[in-house]
Scaffold this motif. Structure first.
Motif, short mmCIF file in Angstrom:
data_model
loop_
_atom_site.label_atom_id
_atom_site.label_comp_id
_atom_site.label_asym_id
_atom_site.label_seq_id
_atom_site.Cartn_x
_atom_site.Cartn_y
_atom_site.Cartn_z
N CYS A 1 0.82 -1.01 0.00
CA CYS A 1 0.06 0.11 -0.03
C CYS A 1 0.95 1.35 0.04
N PHE B 1 0.14 4.13 0.58
CA PHE B 1 -0.30 5.03 1.73
C PHE B 1 0.22 4.80 3.11
N CYS B 2 0.34 3.44 3.13
CA CYS B 2 0.52 2.68 4.68
C CYS B 2 2.00 2.70 4.50
N THR C 1 -0.31 -4.85 3.00
CA THR C 1 -1.56 -5.04 3.86
C THR C 1 -2.35 -5.85 2.98
N CYS D 1 -6.98 -1.03 0.09
CA CYS D 1 -6.44 -1.43 1.35
C CYS D 1 -7.52 -1.35 2.22
ZN LIG Z 1 -3.30 1.27 3.12
#
Ligand SMILES: [Zn+2]
Length: 103
Positions: free
Chosen positions: A11, A13-14, A18, A82
């Motif tokens: 991911c 963004f993370c 995930t 996600c």
């Molecule tokens: Zn994420």
């Protein structure tokens, strides 16, 4: 082409791996289906119904069946959502397939 419904992916963004839900992007609704002079409007008017030669509103397509099918595959676009942050991103490259089966 077979594809899992969910998979462990990176991911952005993370910034870690995930669990992601995988969905295929659809082409959506056709634009301009109810524009002036369209087939669907003619059908609503009552043209192209009944039996006999219906002229341009007939059931036969203007091009032969074997002539129409030139391209058998399309590029499939997948949306990865996600499960932790809920944000979605697309796959980098599209894969050419005729059919996608989610298992
Ligand atoms: Zn994420």
């Amino acid at each position: 082409m077979k594809k899992p419904k969910a998979a462990n992916r990176y991911c952005p963004f993370c910034k870690k791996k995930t669990n992601h839900k995988i969905k295929q992007l659809s082409t959506g609704i056709k634009r301009g289906t109810l524009t002036r002079g369209s087939m669907s409007r003619a059908r609503k008017r009552g043209l192209g119904r009944g039996y006999g030669n219906l002229g341009r509103y007939g059931s036969k397509p203007p091009i032969n069946k074997w002539k129409r099918k030139i391209k058998n595959t399309k590029k499939a676009v997948f949306i990865y959502t996600c499960q932790e942050c809920g944000k979605a991103h697309q796959s980098r490259r599209g894969l050419r397939t005729s059919k996608v089966i989610f298992e």
